[in-house]
Design a protein around this motif. Structure first.
Motif, short mmCIF file in Angstrom:
data_model
loop_
_atom_site.label_atom_id
_atom_site.label_comp_id
_atom_site.label_asym_id
_atom_site.label_seq_id
_atom_site.Cartn_x
_atom_site.Cartn_y
_atom_site.Cartn_z
N ALA A 38 -73.80 48.34 52.09
CA ALA A 38 -73.70 46.91 52.40
C ALA A 38 -72.45 46.31 51.77
CB ALA A 38 -74.95 46.17 51.90
N ILE A 39 -72.10 46.75 50.55
CA ILE A 39 -70.89 46.26 49.89
C ILE A 39 -69.64 46.71 50.65
CG2 ILE A 39 -69.51 46.43 47.78
CD1 ILE A 39 -72.15 46.70 46.24
N ALA A 40 -69.65 47.97 51.10
CA ALA A 40 -68.52 48.47 51.90
C ALA A 40 -68.41 47.70 53.22
CB ALA A 40 -68.68 49.96 52.16
N SER A 41 -69.55 47.40 53.82
CA SER A 41 -69.54 46.61 55.06
C SER A 41 -68.98 45.22 54.81
CB SER A 41 -70.96 46.50 55.62
OG SER A 41 -71.47 47.77 55.95
N ALA A 42 -69.34 44.63 53.67
CA ALA A 42 -68.81 43.32 53.33
C ALA A 42 -67.29 43.36 53.18
CB ALA A 42 -69.46 42.82 52.03
N ALA A 43 -66.78 44.38 52.51
CA ALA A 43 -65.34 44.52 52.34
C ALA A 43 -64.65 44.70 53.69
CB ALA A 43 -65.03 45.71 51.42
N ALA A 44 -65.27 45.48 54.57
CA ALA A 44 -64.69 45.69 55.90
C ALA A 44 -64.64 44.39 56.70
CB ALA A 44 -65.50 46.75 56.66
N LEU A 45 -65.69 43.59 56.59
CA LEU A 45 -65.70 42.31 57.31
C LEU A 45 -64.63 41.36 56.78
CD1 LEU A 45 -69.52 41.59 57.81
CD2 LEU A 45 -67.79 41.89 59.60
N VAL A 46 -64.41 41.37 55.47
CA VAL A 46 -63.36 40.52 54.90
C VAL A 46 -62.00 40.99 55.39
CG1 VAL A 46 -62.24 39.79 52.77
CG2 VAL A 46 -64.74 39.90 52.88
N PHE A 47 -61.79 42.31 55.40
CA PHE A 47 -60.52 42.85 55.89
C PHE A 47 -60.27 42.40 57.33
CE2 PHE A 47 -57.81 45.95 57.93
CZ PHE A 47 -56.84 46.22 56.98
N LEU A 48 -61.30 42.50 58.16
CA LEU A 48 -61.16 42.06 59.55
C LEU A 48 -60.83 40.57 59.61
CD1 LEU A 48 -64.14 43.94 61.25
CD2 LEU A 48 -61.71 44.42 61.52
N GLY A 49 -61.46 39.79 58.73
CA GLY A 49 -61.18 38.37 58.71
C GLY A 49 -59.74 38.06 58.38
N VAL A 50 -59.17 38.80 57.43
CA VAL A 50 -57.78 38.60 57.05
C VAL A 50 -56.85 38.97 58.20
CG1 VAL A 50 -55.95 39.36 55.49
CG2 VAL A 50 -58.23 38.90 54.60
N VAL A 51 -57.15 40.06 58.88
CA VAL A 51 -56.34 40.46 60.04
C VAL A 51 -56.32 39.35 61.08
CG1 VAL A 51 -56.15 42.11 61.95
CG2 VAL A 51 -56.73 42.92 59.65
N ASN A 52 -57.45 38.66 61.23
CA ASN A 52 -57.57 37.64 62.28
C ASN A 52 -57.15 36.25 61.82
OD1 ASN A 52 -58.73 39.80 63.54
ND2 ASN A 52 -60.81 39.02 63.48
N GLU A 53 -57.00 36.02 60.51
CA GLU A 53 -56.79 34.66 60.00
C GLU A 53 -55.43 34.13 60.44
OE1 GLU A 53 -56.71 31.10 58.37
OE2 GLU A 53 -55.15 32.51 57.77
N LEU A 54 -55.40 32.83 60.75
CA LEU A 54 -54.19 32.27 61.34
C LEU A 54 -53.68 31.04 60.59
CD1 LEU A 54 -52.15 32.41 63.67
CD2 LEU A 54 -53.71 30.99 65.01
N THR A 55 -54.47 29.96 60.57
CA THR A 55 -53.94 28.67 60.14
C THR A 55 -53.56 28.65 58.66
OG1 THR A 55 -56.24 27.94 59.89
CG2 THR A 55 -55.10 27.34 61.92
N ALA A 56 -54.46 29.13 57.78
CA ALA A 56 -54.13 29.12 56.34
C ALA A 56 -52.93 30.01 56.05
CB ALA A 56 -55.34 29.57 55.53
N THR A 57 -52.83 31.13 56.76
CA THR A 57 -51.71 32.04 56.54
C THR A 57 -50.39 31.41 56.96
OG1 THR A 57 -53.24 33.86 57.03
CG2 THR A 57 -50.91 34.40 56.94
N LEU A 58 -50.41 30.63 58.02
CA LEU A 58 -49.19 29.96 58.47
C LEU A 58 -48.64 29.03 57.40
CD1 LEU A 58 -50.13 29.05 62.16
CD2 LEU A 58 -48.30 30.58 61.45
N ILE A 59 -49.54 28.36 56.67
CA ILE A 59 -49.11 27.36 55.69
C ILE A 59 -48.81 27.97 54.33
CG2 ILE A 59 -49.87 25.30 54.42
CD1 ILE A 59 -51.45 24.50 56.89
N LEU A 60 -49.62 28.95 53.91
CA LEU A 60 -49.56 29.44 52.54
C LEU A 60 -48.71 30.70 52.34
CD1 LEU A 60 -53.29 28.94 51.49
CD2 LEU A 60 -51.34 27.50 50.90
N SER A 61 -48.32 31.34 53.42
CA SER A 61 -47.54 32.58 53.26
C SER A 61 -46.23 32.31 52.54
CB SER A 61 -47.23 33.20 54.63
OG SER A 61 -48.41 33.67 55.23
N PRO A 62 -45.91 33.11 51.52
CA PRO A 62 -44.61 32.95 50.87
C PRO A 62 -43.48 33.12 51.87
CG PRO A 62 -46.05 34.41 49.60
CD PRO A 62 -46.74 34.17 50.91
N THR A 63 -42.36 32.54 51.56
CA THR A 63 -41.22 32.63 52.47
C THR A 63 -40.86 34.08 52.75
OG1 THR A 63 -40.34 30.56 51.55
CG2 THR A 63 -38.82 31.96 52.79
#
Length: 511
Positions: free
Chosen positions: A437-462
């Motif tokens: 279950a912990i490994a599944s949780a980590a995998a879901l977070v990884f997938l979320g980061v791959v898909n994340e858009l708006t926060a990454t647009l604003i917070l990504s370092p130059t």
């Protein structure tokens, strides 16, 4: 000595959970501060208006239609795979998880390019259902495979039919994963932006993004965010009351016998066609559209220098965020399962509420806080990782909580009675049983980061780019061919993690 250590551990975990939850309150505090600073008259003017009523209707209709459809597809697919004589069960068990590898906004990009007229509530429900039903299917399938079939067999011997057995015996036992999956789908619907922007369907999240990016109207956007938080709170209260305090753990590493599989008979061909149509709509069509644009773009679309750097940045950020988020969620999940009560539920709810806030608001809150209090970390990877933890901790929390709930506490107590320190007893019993279950949780977070858009647009370092931000930049300019390689790389990066998610769910039930 063991008793003292045992007493200290809940205290330490509680302290960590409180600190994590206080951090999770930062975006909410930012919104609250902005609302209060706007004045009561402005609040009334900005909230009680036709636009808010329209957005509320759109969001409520989206949740009311999509969540039941995801439950129907998720529970139905899980039952077919785990409780029927469905032909090709192993193939279908993987195919029904595969949509997780395709980001919702890529799904929307594909459907919008295939059917340009697709728009509105119908399009939003279609794309959301195809993208999110695996969040229900995966935990429900794992729980069905783990259930002791003796209860179902006993109910059948008492004359109950298959449908009555399912609704009176099986469904109550899978209540936790069903409610957890439904909550996860609802939270995604509340915070999703890209998928709905493609098909021109207005929700609170798209309206907030437009307010901040187009008109820079902060007060109006914060009022909309406040309403969105109230909706999330209502969903959390409903889920918490429905979940209750019941335990669903079972002693023993396996079941006494194999569950009886229902014969589909004449329904077998129709069932196969329905599953084929579902997978074709959720996986085959998006991939076909991506390939179509790749062919149209030719070799030139692969010549971009940003492709490799975006791929490496996405993978690195995904791994770091997965580790950080799982570590933050573990104390919260442990308290929720082992120490249920007002405090644990409140701490858990805080994180769910904060995660419902759109990524752009989380990003702006962190920007404001870091500029004023911690300028040294402004526009750094640290801030971006903190945003990912805030956004994706429910993914980890729901999965870890389910794993801990199925790990009998009696085993941990027995290990302590044999002289093991509480921390070692936890690692050798509960942690081992909950590892999938912990490994599944980590995998879901990884997938979320791959898909994340708006926060990454604003917070990504130059200079830091991800596959999602590059895809969005090109597709927003209607350069569908140029965006196609980024879409394909997102799918290829997500596919192994999605399969790992599937494998870990099987390990959780000893298959």
């Amino acid at each position: 000595m063991r008793r003292g250590a045992s007493a200290r551990r809940p205290g330490i975990l509680t302290l960590i959970a409180i600190l994590v939850s206080c951090f999770a309150l930062l975006p909410l505090g930012f919104v609250g501060y902005m609302v209060l600073s706007s004045g009561w008259q402005n609040v009334v003017t900005l909230v009680f208006r036709a636009r808010v009523a329209e957005l509320l209707g759109n969001t409520a209709a989206l949740v009311a239609l999509t969540v039941p459809l995801c439950l129907l597809l998720g529970i139905g697919g899980a039952w077919l795979v785990e409780r029927s004589n469905l032909v090709g069960q192993r193939i279908w068990s993987v195919a029904l998880v595969a949509p997780l590898a395709i980001p919702a906004f890529v799904n929307s990009y594909a459907w919008a390019s295939a059917i340009p007229s697709l728009a509105g509530l119908g399009g939003g429900v279609l794309i959301s259902t195809l993208s999110y039903f695996p969040f229900v299917y995966l935990p429900v399938a794992a729980s069905l495979a783990r259930l002791d079939p003796a209860l179902e067999q006993a109910a059948a011997t008492l004359g109950r039919g298959p449908f009555r057995v399912f609704f009176t015996v099986v469904l109550p036992q899978i209540r936790i994963p069903v409610l957890g999956g439904a909550l996860l789908v609802a939270l995604h619907l509340l915070s999703e932006y890209g998928a709905f922007a493609f098909i021109r369907f207005d929700t609170f999240t798209t309206a907030i993004y437009d307010q901040f990016q187009s008109t820079f109207n902060g007060p109006a956007a914060n009022m909309l965010t406040g309403v969105l938080v109230l909706i999330c709170l209502a969903l959390l209260l409903i889920e918490g009351r429905a979940r209750g305090r019941a335990r669903y753990a079972r002693l023993g590493g396996g079941v006494q016998g194999k569950p009886e599989r229902r014969r589909l008979g004449s329904l077998q061909p129709m069932t196969q066609l329905l599953l084929l149509a579902l997978v074709a709509a959720a996986v085959v069509l998006p991939l076909a559209q991506v390939i179509r644009w790749l062919v149209a773009g030719g070799a030139e679309v692969w010549a971009r220098n940003e492709l490799v750097s975006s791929l490496l940045s996405t993978a690195g950020l995904g791994l770091l965020a997965a580790v950080c988020t799982v570590l933050a969620a573990l104390p919260l999940a442990y308290l929720s399962v082992r120490r249920p009560g007002f405090l644990s539920k409140s701490l858990e709810s805080v994180n769910y509420i904060s995660s419902s806030i759109p990524g752009i608001v989380v990003a702006l809150a962190l920007v404001t806080i870091t500029i004023r209090l911690l300028p040294v970390v402004y526009q750094s990877i640290v801030v971006l990782l903190l945003a990912y933890v805030l956004l994706f901790i429910p993914r980890a929390l729901i999965n870890i909580r389910t794993g801990l709930a199925q790990a009998p506490r009696e085993l941990e107590e027995a290990a302590q009675s044999l002289g093991k320190r509480p921390s070692l007893a936890f690692l050798r019993t509960t942690a081992r049983l909950s590892a999938p279950a912990i490994a599944s949780a980590a995998a879901l977070v990884f997938l979320g980061v791959v898909n994340e858009l708006t926060a990454t647009l604003i917070l990504s370092p130059t200079g830091t780019r991800t596959l999602a931000t590059e895809f969005w930049s090109l597709s927003s300019e209607i350069d569908y061919a140029g965006a196609a390689p980024y879409a394909l790389l997102m799918v290829l990066l997500s596919a192994p993690v999605t399969y790992l998610l599937f494998v870990q769910s099987k390990k959780a039930i000893g298959q």
